[in-house]
Design a protein around this motif. Structure first.
Motif, PDB file in Angstrom:
ATOM      1  N   LEU A  40       0.850  -1.197   0.000  1.00 25.82           N
ATOM      2  CA  LEU A  40       0.000   0.000   0.000  1.00 25.82           C
ATOM      3  C   LEU A  40       0.880   1.240   0.000  1.00 25.82           C
ATOM      4  CD1 LEU A  40      -3.188   0.767   1.995  1.00 25.82           C
ATOM      5  CD2 LEU A  40      -1.189   2.224   2.398  1.00 25.82           C
ATOM      6  N   ILE A  41       0.494   2.269  -0.752  1.00 25.66           N
ATOM      7  CA  ILE A  41       1.196   3.547  -0.732  1.00 25.66           C
ATOM      8  C   ILE A  41       0.229   4.642  -0.314  1.00 25.66           C
ATOM      9  CG2 ILE A  41       0.835   4.032  -3.202  1.00 25.66           C
ATOM     10  CD1 ILE A  41       3.684   5.320  -3.139  1.00 25.66           C
ATOM     11  N   ARG A  42       0.713   5.547   0.530  1.00 26.48           N
ATOM     12  CA  ARG A  42      -0.100   6.641   1.042  1.00 26.48           C
ATOM     13  C   ARG A  42       0.789   7.870   1.244  1.00 26.48           C
ATOM     14  NH1 ARG A  42      -0.979   4.478   7.308  1.00 26.48           N
ATOM     15  NH2 ARG A  42       1.246   4.540   7.895  1.00 26.48           N
ATOM     16  N   GLY A  43       0.168   9.011   1.495  1.00 28.66           N
ATOM     17  CA  GLY A  43       0.917  10.230   1.740  1.00 28.66           C
ATOM     18  C   GLY A  43       0.750  10.689   3.172  1.00 28.66           C
ATOM     19  N   ALA A  44       1.820  11.230   3.757  1.00 23.43           N
ATOM     20  CA  ALA A  44       1.745  11.783   5.107  1.00 23.43           C
ATOM     21  C   ALA A  44       0.991  13.112   5.074  1.00 23.43           C
ATOM     22  CB  ALA A  44       3.141  11.990   5.667  1.00 23.43           C
ATOM     23  N   GLY A  45       0.378  13.473   6.212  1.00 27.99           N
ATOM     24  CA  GLY A  45      -0.376  14.714   6.280  1.00 27.99           C
ATOM     25  C   GLY A  45      -1.774  14.545   5.735  1.00 27.99           C
ATOM     26  N   ASP A  46      -2.503  15.643   5.676  1.00 28.20           N
ATOM     27  CA  ASP A  46      -3.906  15.568   5.260  1.00 28.20           C
ATOM     28  C   ASP A  46      -4.198  16.314   3.962  1.00 28.20           C
ATOM     29  OD1 ASP A  46      -3.582  18.154   6.091  1.00 28.20           O
ATOM     30  OD2 ASP A  46      -5.099  18.087   7.681  1.00 28.20           O
ATOM     31  N   ARG A  47      -3.139  16.633   3.198  1.00 26.63           N
ATOM     32  CA  ARG A  47      -3.359  17.418   1.981  1.00 26.63           C
ATOM     33  C   ARG A  47      -3.360  16.581   0.710  1.00 26.63           C
ATOM     34  NH1 ARG A  47       1.108  21.756   1.995  1.00 26.63           N
ATOM     35  NH2 ARG A  47      -0.054  22.551   0.191  1.00 26.63           N
TER      36      ARG A  47
ATOM     37  N   GLU B  51       4.243  -3.297 -13.381  1.00 27.28           N
ATOM     38  CA  GLU B  51       4.440  -4.732 -13.579  1.00 27.28           C
ATOM     39  C   GLU B  51       4.511  -5.497 -12.259  1.00 27.28           C
ATOM     40  OE1 GLU B  51       8.005  -4.924 -15.909  1.00 27.28           O
ATOM     41  OE2 GLU B  51       6.953  -4.488 -17.793  1.00 27.28           O
ATOM     42  N   TYR B  52       4.080  -4.883 -11.175  1.00 27.57           N
ATOM     43  CA  TYR B  52       4.287  -5.489  -9.862  1.00 27.57           C
ATOM     44  C   TYR B  52       3.511  -6.799  -9.732  1.00 27.57           C
ATOM     45  CZ  TYR B  52       6.023  -5.328  -5.117  1.00 27.57           C
ATOM     46  OH  TYR B  52       6.718  -5.590  -3.962  1.00 27.57           O
ATOM     47  N   PRO B  53       4.152  -7.832  -9.205  1.00 27.14           N
ATOM     48  CA  PRO B  53       3.506  -9.155  -9.169  1.00 27.14           C
ATOM     49  C   PRO B  53       2.522  -9.351  -8.022  1.00 27.14           C
ATOM     50  CG  PRO B  53       5.722  -9.296  -8.272  1.00 27.14           C
ATOM     51  CD  PRO B  53       5.564  -7.889  -8.784  1.00 27.14           C
ATOM     52  N   LYS B  54       2.469  -8.405  -7.094  1.00 22.93           N
ATOM     53  CA  LYS B  54       1.560  -8.508  -5.953  1.00 22.93           C
ATOM     54  C   LYS B  54       0.577  -7.332  -5.986  1.00 22.93           C
ATOM     55  CE  LYS B  54       5.032 -10.820  -3.082  1.00 22.93           C
ATOM     56  NZ  LYS B  54       5.821 -10.814  -1.809  1.00 22.93           N
ATOM     57  N   PRO B  55      -0.553  -7.453  -5.306  1.00 23.81           N
ATOM     58  CA  PRO B  55      -1.493  -6.328  -5.265  1.00 23.81           C
ATOM     59  C   PRO B  55      -0.802  -5.062  -4.760  1.00 23.81           C
ATOM     60  CG  PRO B  55      -2.520  -8.296  -4.383  1.00 23.81           C
ATOM     61  CD  PRO B  55      -1.077  -8.641  -4.591  1.00 23.81           C
TER      62      PRO B  55
ATOM     63  N   ILE C  82      -1.815  -1.270  -3.729  1.00 20.25           N
ATOM     64  CA  ILE C  82      -2.978  -0.439  -3.396  1.00 20.25           C
ATOM     65  C   ILE C  82      -2.518   1.001  -3.201  1.00 20.25           C
ATOM     66  CG2 ILE C  82      -4.885  -0.117  -1.772  1.00 20.25           C
ATOM     67  CD1 ILE C  82      -3.308  -3.328  -1.236  1.00 20.25           C
ATOM     68  N   ALA C  83      -3.101   1.931  -3.924  1.00 22.26           N
ATOM     69  CA  ALA C  83      -2.744   3.341  -3.816  1.00 22.26           C
ATOM     70  C   ALA C  83      -3.902   4.118  -3.211  1.00 22.26           C
ATOM     71  CB  ALA C  83      -2.396   3.904  -5.193  1.00 22.26           C
ATOM     72  N   LEU C  84      -3.635   4.835  -2.123  1.00 24.39           N
ATOM     73  CA  LEU C  84      -4.643   5.687  -1.496  1.00 24.39           C
ATOM     74  C   LEU C  84      -4.517   7.087  -2.091  1.00 24.39           C
ATOM     75  CD1 LEU C  84      -4.453   4.548   2.241  1.00 24.39           C
ATOM     76  CD2 LEU C  84      -5.743   3.554   0.319  1.00 24.39           C
TER      77      LEU C  84
ATOM     78  N   SER D  36      -2.599  -1.820  -9.033  1.00 24.83           N
ATOM     79  CA  SER D  36      -3.695  -2.756  -9.314  1.00 24.83           C
ATOM     80  C   SER D  36      -4.997  -2.350  -8.630  1.00 24.83           C
ATOM     81  CB  SER D  36      -3.300  -4.167  -8.858  1.00 24.83           C
ATOM     82  OG  SER D  36      -3.037  -4.187  -7.457  1.00 24.83           O
ATOM     83  N   HIS D  37      -4.910  -1.600  -7.512  1.00 21.79           N
ATOM     84  CA  HIS D  37      -6.096  -1.183  -6.767  1.00 21.79           C
ATOM     85  C   HIS D  37      -5.925   0.293  -6.396  1.00 21.79           C
ATOM     86  CE1 HIS D  37      -5.946  -5.553  -6.327  1.00 21.79           C
ATOM     87  NE2 HIS D  37      -7.237  -5.533  -6.055  1.00 21.79           N
ATOM     88  N   ARG D  38      -6.661   1.165  -7.071  1.00 25.56           N
ATOM     89  CA  ARG D  38      -6.470   2.616  -6.933  1.00 25.56           C
ATOM     90  C   ARG D  38      -7.705   3.220  -6.267  1.00 25.56           C
ATOM     91  NH1 ARG D  38      -5.480   3.105 -13.212  1.00 25.56           N
ATOM     92  NH2 ARG D  38      -7.439   1.935 -12.995  1.00 25.56           N
ATOM     93  N   VAL D  39      -7.511   3.732  -5.060  1.00 25.17           N
ATOM     94  CA  VAL D  39      -8.620   4.175  -4.213  1.00 25.17           C
ATOM     95  C   VAL D  39      -8.682   5.695  -4.175  1.00 25.17           C
ATOM     96  CG1 VAL D  39      -9.561   4.135  -1.869  1.00 25.17           C
ATOM     97  CG2 VAL D  39      -8.399   2.102  -2.790  1.00 25.17           C
ATOM     98  N   VAL D  40      -9.848   6.240  -4.482  1.00 22.12           N
ATOM     99  CA  VAL D  40     -10.063   7.682  -4.417  1.00 22.12           C
ATOM    100  C   VAL D  40     -11.094   7.998  -3.340  1.00 22.12           C
ATOM    101  CG1 VAL D  40      -9.384   8.341  -6.753  1.00 22.12           C
ATOM    102  CG2 VAL D  40     -11.669   7.414  -6.355  1.00 22.12           C
ATOM    103  N   THR D  41     -11.124   9.273  -2.926  1.00 20.42           N
ATOM    104  CA  THR D  41     -12.043   9.716  -1.885  1.00 20.42           C
ATOM    105  C   THR D  41     -12.745  10.993  -2.339  1.00 20.42           C
ATOM    106  OG1 THR D  41     -10.594  11.265  -0.699  1.00 20.42           O
ATOM    107  CG2 THR D  41     -10.311   8.912  -0.222  1.00 20.42           C
TER     108      THR D  41
END
Length: 367
Positions: A57-64, A120-124, A126-128, A145-150
């Protein structure tokens, strides 16, 4: 307790069976540096061979936001140093000198290698995509592979605003959007909502921002394909999905005809007129380069699109407009770039073709 590693401005943690990447430059809206992209690529390669890590999973620090793109302010000062030393900006006034290597060239090479690793990543993966996700932010999320928006997502590729063309594999993604919406989004640099991002194929699933922490925790013990449906919500309508005028105007293969169509449609559709005005404010050269790059990328693989983008970027590093665009937006912040050439009419086919010409001595090694 999970395993944690901190490398510069990015943190890595293994929690349960989830590898977590946290972009950790909140004051800079998590803009990417060379050390960050190198570290992410190496860590992803390590996790790909780690049986204890089932998904990432990849995410960003902070709330912006997740990421506002590459840290191009530093690139500006490189261009000032190298271009001034060699007698000034070299495009479109003369032939580019590729004998001088910019340190930024390595940044782009490393970034694009990271983008391909994600694609090309072989595992799921997930991007927040919460908050601002621009330029290089698309590069660390849009190929997952799994791209999550809000409800807070603001997605875009604003490169033509700073005298560059969409990169990080963005031309590949935009070239596969429905109809001509990807071309429209890529050359205008407009911000897309969560619904627009899903419609264009840059994202997959809508989740309320307040649920992201719970989602992350659930992913530490359960597979993403089981967990994500439990958090997914119905997204509102995409405004661009209803914008039939986009396909009507952008159906032309020549940009001059597109602009003429937008001007004609402006009489009855205000949004078309606003788009024409917006396009005339961007780098004239890069609007036309981006238009061609996205069309070309429709027939390319991700790797081929990245190679094409690298060539364009190598030329842009030696141009007037990339330097001037960064100056106007991020250095002096006067928002009044003096483009050269100054108008779309002055950008001829030879200048556009030059950006797609082979770059002497610059081979992009992605593997």
């Amino acid at each position: 307790m999970g395993r944690e590693t901190y490398t510069g401005d990015v943190a890595f943690e293994v929690r349960g069976h989830l590898g977590i990447i946290t972009l950790n430059r909140p004051k800079a809206l998590n803009s990417l540096t060379q050390l960050m992209v190198e570290s992410i690529r190496i860590q992803l390669q390590d996790w790909a061979d780690d049986d204890e890590v089932a998904q990432v999973l990849i995410r960003g620090a902070g709330d912006r936001g997740l990421c506002a793109g590459g840290d191009v302010a530093g690139i500006y000062w490189e261009m000032v140093e190298y271009q001034d030393r060699d007698g000034g900006p070299l495009l479109p006034d003369g032939e580019p000198a590729f004998g001088v290597e910019f340190p930024a060239e390595q940044f782009f090479a490393e970034e694009y290698a990271m983008n391909l690793t994600i694609a090309e990543y072989p595992k799921p993966y997930i991007a927040l995509m919460d908050g601002v996700v621009l330029g290089g932010g698309i590069g660390v999320s849009g190929h997952g592979s799994h791209r999550v928006v809000t409800e807070r997502s603001r997605i875009g590729m604003p490169e033509t605003t700073i005298g560059l063309s969409p990169d990080v594999g963005g031309t590949y993604l935009l070239g596969r959007a429905p109809g001509e919406l990807g071309v429209h989004a890529g050359i205008t640099g407009i911000h897309l909502s969560a619904a627009d991002g899903i419609h264009l194929g840059l994202a997959d699933t809508y989740v309320a921002s307040e649920s992201l922490e719970d989602l992350t925790q659930a992913l530490t013990t359960q597979p993403v394909d089981e967990v994500l449906p439990e958090f997914a919500q119905t997204c509102g309508p995409s405004a661009l999905a209803e914008a039939d005028w986009v396909d009507q105007a952008y159906s032309h293969k020549n940009f001059t005809d597109v602009l003429a169509a937008l001007d004609e449609l402006a009489e009855s559709i205000p949004e078309a007129g606003e788009t024409a005005t917006l396009l005339r404010s961007k780098s004239p050269t890069m609007v036309k380069v981006a238009f061609d790059a996205i069309h070309r990328a429709r027939h390319l693989s991700v790797e081929e699109a990245l190679a094409q983008e690298f060539g364009v970027t190598m030329h842009a590093l030696r141009s007037h407009d990339f330097r001037e665009g960064i100056r106007a937006q991020l250095i002096d912040k006067d928002r009044s770039p003096q483009w050269r050439p100054a108008t779309l009419q002055e950008v001829d086919e030879d200048l556009v073709a030059h950006y797609f010409a082979d770059v002497p001595g610059r081979a992009l090694t992605l593997r």
